[in-house]
Design a protein around this motif. Structure first.
Motif, short mmCIF file in Angstrom:
data_model
loop_
_atom_site.label_atom_id
_atom_site.label_comp_id
_atom_site.label_asym_id
_atom_site.label_seq_id
_atom_site.Cartn_x
_atom_site.Cartn_y
_atom_site.Cartn_z
N PRO A 23 0.83 -1.21 0.00
CA PRO A 23 0.00 0.00 0.00
C PRO A 23 0.86 1.26 0.00
CG PRO A 23 -0.90 -1.60 1.52
CD PRO A 23 0.43 -2.15 1.06
N TYR A 24 0.37 2.25 -0.71
CA TYR A 24 1.09 3.52 -0.87
C TYR A 24 0.08 4.65 -0.67
CZ TYR A 24 4.13 7.07 -2.96
OH TYR A 24 4.91 8.18 -3.17
N ALA A 25 0.45 5.64 0.15
CA ALA A 25 -0.47 6.74 0.44
C ALA A 25 0.20 8.09 0.23
CB ALA A 25 -0.98 6.64 1.87
N VAL A 26 -0.60 9.05 -0.21
CA VAL A 26 -0.19 10.44 -0.32
C VAL A 26 -1.23 11.24 0.45
CG1 VAL A 26 0.21 12.39 -1.86
CG2 VAL A 26 0.85 10.07 -2.58
N ILE A 27 -0.81 11.95 1.47
CA ILE A 27 -1.74 12.73 2.30
C ILE A 27 -2.16 14.02 1.60
CG2 ILE A 27 -1.97 14.01 4.47
CD1 ILE A 27 -0.07 11.86 5.69
N ASP A 28 -1.19 14.73 1.01
CA ASP A 28 -1.48 15.99 0.32
C ASP A 28 -0.42 16.21 -0.75
OD1 ASP A 28 -2.50 18.44 -0.43
OD2 ASP A 28 -1.83 19.50 1.36
N GLY A 29 -0.74 15.83 -1.97
CA GLY A 29 0.20 15.89 -3.08
C GLY A 29 0.94 17.20 -3.25
N PRO A 30 0.24 18.34 -3.24
CA PRO A 30 0.95 19.60 -3.46
C PRO A 30 2.02 19.92 -2.40
CG PRO A 30 -1.38 19.90 -3.85
CD PRO A 30 -1.21 18.53 -3.26
N THR A 31 1.89 19.36 -1.21
CA THR A 31 2.90 19.63 -0.18
C THR A 31 3.87 18.47 0.00
OG1 THR A 31 1.52 18.76 1.63
CG2 THR A 31 1.27 21.11 1.08
N ASP A 32 3.68 17.40 -0.75
CA ASP A 32 4.54 16.22 -0.66
C ASP A 32 5.65 16.36 -1.71
OD1 ASP A 32 5.67 13.63 -1.05
OD2 ASP A 32 3.83 12.68 -0.34
N PRO A 33 6.91 16.42 -1.29
CA PRO A 33 7.99 16.62 -2.26
C PRO A 33 8.05 15.55 -3.35
CG PRO A 33 8.88 16.37 -0.02
CD PRO A 33 7.39 16.32 0.07
N ARG A 34 7.54 14.35 -3.08
CA ARG A 34 7.52 13.29 -4.10
C ARG A 34 6.52 13.58 -5.20
NH1 ARG A 34 5.75 8.54 -0.30
NH2 ARG A 34 4.30 10.24 0.15
N HIS A 35 5.51 14.41 -4.92
CA HIS A 35 4.40 14.59 -5.86
C HIS A 35 4.04 16.04 -6.16
CE1 HIS A 35 3.70 10.31 -5.78
NE2 HIS A 35 3.83 10.36 -4.47
N ALA A 36 4.72 16.99 -5.55
CA ALA A 36 4.36 18.41 -5.71
C ALA A 36 4.39 18.86 -7.17
CB ALA A 36 5.29 19.28 -4.86
N ASP A 37 5.27 18.30 -7.97
CA ASP A 37 5.38 18.69 -9.37
C ASP A 37 4.68 17.73 -10.33
OD1 ASP A 37 6.94 20.89 -8.66
OD2 ASP A 37 8.80 19.73 -8.77
#
Length: 169
Positions: free
Chosen positions: A92-106
């Protein structure tokens, strides 16, 4: 152009296993759409997917709440798909808040759709490879619980049983 991501996703046995399913069967698609709708409802999320991740792209094979260009193309490039992270992690993989997550912000997918949080569990094939993911995506930041993970794990298990019924002979 060959990339590290291509090498990690393009394992021949994994791709052969994905190719062994009749992913275009309309009855399979209807059943996977219903499964996605069920998970979205249980987890109160606007979007749910069942997808396979190929070597260069995510291919949506069941969905609920998908609209616009994503619905028309039935997927996104693998480097944009958050499900790629689930497949590569094999858990399982989770992202709490993409825009503030350095892995997913862009991440262009999150930027273009306005979606922010994600929880996915892998679809594990009989060969032991992570073939894709069953996930929910939300437009609000969100912390997912163990119960949420269990609901999706149950859905992923059901998705694999459905896929197994549509193996090409």
């Amino acid at each position: 152009m060959k990339t590290d991501l291509f090498d990690r996703l393009g394992v021949p046995e994994r791709i052969r296993e994905i190719a062994g399913y009749d992913l275009f069967d309309p009855d399979l698609r209807t059943s996977l759409d219903a499964l996605a709708q069920r998970s979205a409802g249980l987890l109160e999320a606007p979007v749910s997917l069942v997808s396979v991740v190929l070597d260069t792209s995510q291919f949506i094979i069941g969905s609920h709440g998908v609209a616009g260009w994503v619905a028309e193309t039935q997927g996104v490039p693998a480097e944009w798909a958050v499900c790629t992270h689930t497949v590569l992690a094999g858990e399982p993989y989770a992202v709490i808040d993409g825009p503030t997550d350095p892995r997913h912000a862009d991440n262009p997918f999150l930027q273009m759709t306005g979606l922010r949080s994600y929880l996915g569990v892998p679809l594990t094939g009989s060969g032991g490879h992570s073939l894709g993911a069953h996930c929910v995506i939300d437009a609000r930041p969100r912390i997912f619980s163990d119960v949420d993970r269990a609901v999706l794990a149950d859905g992923a298990e059901k998705a694999m049983k459905l896929l197994d019924a549509y193996r090409l002979r």
